[in-house]
Motif scaffolding. Structure first.
Motif, PDB file in Angstrom:
ATOM      1  N   THR A  36       0.892  -1.329  -0.037  1.00  0.00           N
ATOM      2  CA  THR A  36      -0.075   0.010   0.036  1.00  0.00           C
ATOM      3  C   THR A  36       0.954   1.359   0.116  1.00  0.00           C
ATOM      4  N   ALA A  37       1.783   1.378   0.984  1.00  0.00           N
ATOM      5  CA  ALA A  37       2.902   2.390   1.058  1.00  0.00           C
ATOM      6  C   ALA A  37       3.547   2.560  -0.276  1.00  0.00           C
ATOM      7  N   GLY A  58      -2.352   4.191   3.474  1.00  0.00           N
ATOM      8  CA  GLY A  58      -3.072   4.185   2.436  1.00  0.00           C
ATOM      9  C   GLY A  58      -3.449   5.497   2.335  1.00  0.00           C
ATOM     10  N   GLU A  59      -3.183   6.557   3.120  1.00  0.00           N
ATOM     11  CA  GLU A  59      -3.596   7.972   2.917  1.00  0.00           C
ATOM     12  C   GLU A  59      -2.094   8.585   2.838  1.00  0.00           C
ATOM     13  N   THR A  60      -1.466   8.650   4.010  1.00  0.00           N
ATOM     14  CA  THR A  60      -0.183   9.590   4.253  1.00  0.00           C
ATOM     15  C   THR A  60       0.961   8.516   4.514  1.00  0.00           C
ATOM     16  N   GLN A  61       0.769   7.285   4.553  1.00  0.00           N
ATOM     17  CA  GLN A  61       2.245   6.466   5.144  1.00  0.00           C
ATOM     18  C   GLN A  61       2.800   6.189   3.755  1.00  0.00           C
ATOM     19  N   VAL A  62       3.722   7.089   3.401  1.00  0.00           N
ATOM     20  CA  VAL A  62       4.641   6.799   2.172  1.00  0.00           C
ATOM     21  C   VAL A  62       5.727   5.612   2.663  1.00  0.00           C
ATOM     22  N   LEU A  63       6.515   5.291   1.723  1.00  0.00           N
ATOM     23  CA  LEU A  63       7.521   4.365   2.023  1.00  0.00           C
ATOM     24  C   LEU A  63       8.668   4.664   2.796  1.00  0.00           C
ATOM     25  N   SER A  64       9.098   6.011   3.008  1.00  0.00           N
ATOM     26  CA  SER A  64      10.025   6.433   3.576  1.00  0.00           C
ATOM     27  C   SER A  64       9.359   6.443   5.040  1.00  0.00           C
TER      28      SER A  64
END
Lengths: 401, 297, 229
Positions: free
Chosen positions: C9-10, C176-182
């Motif tokens: 998801t991320a 799913g909204e703001t949890q990006v890979l980094s």
């Protein structure tokens, strides 16, 4: 001259656009500042140009020739600008709607497109379907072999030929050329001039040709506008202008007149062709038969018209017809005007069979021979440069006799 | 410097534009400044190493209290002893735990739970004799009251009404775990799931709320108490509701000293047991563990 | 929590963020860079400096101010809320706003540099051939500065992929909204889940490296070919 097809031109006080390429040039070259505004260029030109053939705009560097041409194209704006080409008012239109072809000093070919790509760019955006076809333009400018090449791999002369072809393919109402030979080396100039001559014969649209090179102009133009310091000095048919002693063009070192002549016959024994200055074919009056020039043999038929150029410095004056002279071309004429250039030199205008020939002589000779208006003299012409064989197919060539 | 490197990427294949040129020059200037200042900072650092230094790592929630403790401690010590220095670092407990495992140079660790200090003792890093619970944290729900959310609203109502609920990261912060437990006990786990905004630690959760971007936050009472005085809270319309009753066990915060233990560390631990220190802890919004005195009702 | 699913998801969220940001950046950056490359006014220097700020400012500074600006108490946050009914903080839209600001210099500077080397005389020539503004932009400016465009797009994309500080401040770590890979990576590290962390870190490293290889390869290829900007 069809008045409806003429170009009516009236430009006053040109504004050179902020940040425009031209602005820097104007700043450097224009010493006077109109209204204290540096960016403005004082320009006042009102003229009527023929609707066919080549009109040359001539003047020294910085006189406003290029600015005038850019005003016509809409690349610069002027306070008062009236522009009517063949009945179409175009002065209020943006550049892209003026339907004019523009050939710049630099070729300005698009480097990401091949030669053919450049031509297609113009052809796809053509203003009407009445213009020349691609095949025609390619043939006129002889660029068939260059179509697949990249602009970066062309010589200066080749680039400019492509640029001219590209401008023509938009089917413009008028073709504007801004010193297209300025960046071309001298060897490549003659072919381009020949091509431009071909265009003039084939195109129905007028061409406006800006140049500071009188030689180019005498070889190409039909009509001449002379400018200086943003003002129109004189305008009229080229042949008249080149023999007007009140104009600076006739006093210059390279001054020359252009004559229209008619082939009257060939002398196969000496490989010469006789040209008559009188254009009335069939009629050979007493003085008319005398007014003939011999040049190296031409291919044209008797009756064909040929344009020749006679530099003033190559014409000398004698009071009697010299009988013992190597000079072949000796014409009788009547002095119509005399103008002193400076303390040492003078220009003498002579009427020969209805056409004017200029001779530049020393003031000493002028006084010694007691030359004056109305006097009958003989002109010894050292060189006759052939400019064009306008009615003969094939390319005109340049020869000296 | 990663930025230097990117900047050179920008220049690929062409002469540097003016702006890039300026940037590069600026960066060279920064590097030059660093070269000049680094020796000075090194001198200061060396000095601090040579004199007596105590480096304490603390869970974010305890930092405000610990700062007061260290200040009071220093004032007492400086009266009869040569100068020393106390450095305080704060992060979420899990992060500090990981850092200590990797050899971070801390002498004392104030965790927001009991398990990390215990694990450190087990792994040999922590000194078993110094392992103790130093405070019991209160979990509170902070909200702003206005016309639509009357002051009397229950935690459940507040959570259901909220658009954004700020909590600390339940994966690393004990108060985050506690917050999740409270939400579950309140029976609003499902409704809250999509509204949760997760701060890296309890301090960031508070920041999300404080900046106005989250309308409620579940944080340690200590943060809420210290950040705003009662008068300010009233003025800003802030409400705090104790959520301790929704937790099976309170948040017990333990500490441990990292081996080897210096005299200064021992002195600080001793100071922690004085009434002065205990008052600072209770004033900070914590309860004290049962030790025969200060027994909480 | 199924970590593998959340990581994927991320990943998609990050790609989506980078793509949306790059598209917006090209749309904003191209006219801005064009103006900057042509303008001689003092005001342009101020704008230029503003655009370049994210190059030297810590991302946390940007994140901190954005978090304040996003608050419904402030103009930006309240206007956005009125317009869309959604807050900016802790949302994908908020991340896009932050990423656009953060990656702006990486798009504007290559474009500006490309435009500065673009021969404006060619535009005049095209104009006399009847080419309008859009026509000239699409058929002259873009093809002649395509290297600058490619560099700008790749750098804008890659830089947004690697964004951390700003997202940490304004994201709220919502899967799913703001949890990006980094952020997911940071989360794994904090939770001592080094296995997952390795996967993500390694993946990001390889991806970034591949992007730069692509960028350098593209530039080198063009350099050896026809003269392009």
């Amino acid at each position: 001259m069809n008045v409806d097809k003429n170009i009516q031109l009236s430009v006053e006080h040109c504004y050179v656009q902020e940040g425009s390429v031209q602005k820097e040039r104007v700043r450097k070259k224009s010493p006077q500042k109109a209204n204290g505004q540096e960016a403005d260029f004082s320009l006042a030109v009102k003229a009527q140009l023929p609707g066919k053939g080549i009109t040359a705009i001539y003047g020294p560097s910085g006189c406003g020739k290029t600015t005038l041409l850019r005003c016509i194209a809409g690349l610069e704006s002027a306070e008062h600008c009236q522009l009517n080409i063949g009945g179409n008012e175009i002065d209020g239109l943006p550049v892209k709607q003026r339907q004019l072809g523009y050939v710049f000093q630099e070729d300005r070919l698009f480097p990401h497109l091949s030669v053919e790509g450049n031509l297609d760019f113009a052809f796809k955006r053509r203003f009407s379907d009445n213009g020349p076809s691609k095949q025609q333009v390619i043939a006129w400018l002889d660029i068939e072999a260059l179509l697949d090449r990249e602009p970066d791999h062309l010589s200066g002369g080749q680039k400019q030929r492509v640029a001219i072809a590209r401008a023509l393919l938009t089917a413009p109402r008028c073709l504007l050329l801004d010193e297209p030979l300025a960046g071309v080396d001298s060897k490549a100039r003659n072919p381009i001039l020949r091509h431009l001559g071909t265009l003039a014969e084939n195109l129905s649209i007028p061409m406006v040709y800006v140049s500071h090179n009188l030689d180019e102009i005498t070889r190409l133009a039909d009509h001449l506008i002379i400018m200086d310091q943003g003002r129109l000095v004189a305008d009229g048919p080229l042949l008249d202008m080149l023999s007007r002693l009140d104009l600076d063009v006739t006093r210059q070192e390279g001054a020359a007149v252009v004559l229209n002549t008619r082939i009257v016959g060939h002398d196969d024994r000496y490989s010469l062709t006789q040209l008559a200055l009188s254009l009335d074919s069939g009629v050979s009056s007493g003085s008319g038969s005398d007014a003939q020039l011999s040049v190296g043999q031409l291919s044209g038929e008797p009756g064909n018209t040929v344009r020749v150029r006679i530099p003033s410095r190559d014409v000398s004056i004698a009071l009697e017809r010299p009988s013992q002279s190597s000079i072949l071309n000796i014409l009788p004429g009547v002095i119509s005007e005399i103008e002193l250039i400076d303390g040492a030199r003078a220009v003498v205008k002579t009427d020969v069979a209805g056409q004017a020939i200029l001779a530049r002589i020393t003031r000493k000779s002028l006084e010694h021979l007691q030359l004056e208006t109305g006097k009958q003299v003989y002109l010894q012409i050292k060189t006759v440069a052939l400019l064009s064989e306008t009615l003969v197919s094939g390319y005109p060539c340049i020869r000296n006799t | 410097m990663p930025k230097m490197w990117i900047s050179s990427v920008l220049n690929v294949g062409r002469t540097a534009s003016n702006s890039l040129g300026h940037l590069l020059r600026l960066k060279l200037l920064v590097i030059a400044v660093l070269f000049i200042t680094v020796p000075f900072t090194t001198v200061i650092f060396c000095h601090s190493v040579l004199s007596d230094t105590l480096s304490i790592a603390t869970a974010s929630n305890f930092r405000p209290v610990l700062e007061q403790l260290s200040q009071t401690f220093s004032e007492q010590q400086n009266a009869d002893r040569e100068s020393h220095q106390i450095n305080i670092s704060s992060a979420s407990s899990g992060v500090i735990y990981a850092q200590i495992l990797q050899g971070a140079p801390f002498q004392l660790f104030f965790s927001a739970n009991e398990s990390y200090p215990e694990k450190l003792v087990a792994s040999g890093h922590g000194d078993a004799k110094t392992l103790a619970t130093y405070a019991i944290g209160e979990l509170v729900l902070v909200s702003r009251h206005d016309a639509t959310s009357p002051k009397e609203a229950s935690p459940k109502e507040l959570l259901l009404k909220a658009k954004r609920i700020a909590i600390a990261n339940p994966r690393t912060a004990p108060y985050g775990i506690a917050a999740m437990e409270a939400i579950k006990t309140l029976g609003v786990a499902k409704e809250s799931q999509s509204k949760l905004v997760v701060g890296n630690n309890i301090a960031q959760a508070w920041q999300f709320f404080h900046s106005g971007n989250a309308d409620v936050a579940i944080v340690a009472a200590s943060l809420a108490y210290l950040a705003e005085s009662a008068a300010v809270k009233e003025q800003q319309g802030l409400d705090t509701i104790d959520l301790s009753s929704f937790l099976t066990s309170p948040v017990r915060q333990s500490r441990v000293a990292i081996k080897p233990i210096s005299p200064l560390t021992q002195q600080f631990l001793d100071f922690m047991n004085t009434p002065v220190a205990e008052k600072i802890i209770t004033d900070g919004g914590y309860l004290l563990p049962i030790k025969g005195k200060n027994i909480t009702p | 929590m199924n970590l593998l699913a959340s990581d994927i998801t991320a990943l998609f969220l990050t790609l989506q963020l980078a793509a949306v940001t790059t598209v917006i950046l090209m749309a904003i950056g191209a006219p801005l860079a064009w103006w900057l490359s042509r303008s001689t006014s003092r005001f342009a220097s101020v704008i230029e400096a503003t655009v370049a700020l994210p190059l030297i400012l810590p991302p946390t500074v940007i994140g901190f101010y954005l978090l304040i600006a996003f608050s419904p108490d402030n103009f930006l946050g309240s206007s956005w809320l009125t317009l869309t009914g959604q807050p900016l903080a802790f949302t994908f839209s908020g991340l896009v706003v932050g990423s656009v600001i953060y990656s702006l210099p990486f798009v504007v500077q290559p474009l500006q540099s490309g435009f500065q080397h673009f021969d404006h005389k060619l535009l005049e020539a095209a104009e006399t051939m009847g080419a309008g503004t859009l026509d000239r932009f699409l058929n002259l400016i873009i093809p002649l500065t395509r290297r600058a465009f490619a560099t700008a797009a790749l750098l804008g994309f890659a830089h947004t992929m690697g964004e951390f500080g700003v997202v940490l401040m304004i994201g709220g770590n919502i899967p799913g909204e703001t949890q990006v890979l980094s952020i997911a990576l940071y989360d794994h590290v904090e939770a001592l889940d080094y296995g997952r962390a390795h996967w993500l870190a390694g993946g990001l490293l390889v991806f970034s490296f591949a992007l730069l290889i692509l960028l350098y390869g593209f530039n080198r290829h063009k350099k050896s070919g026809a003269k392009q900007l």
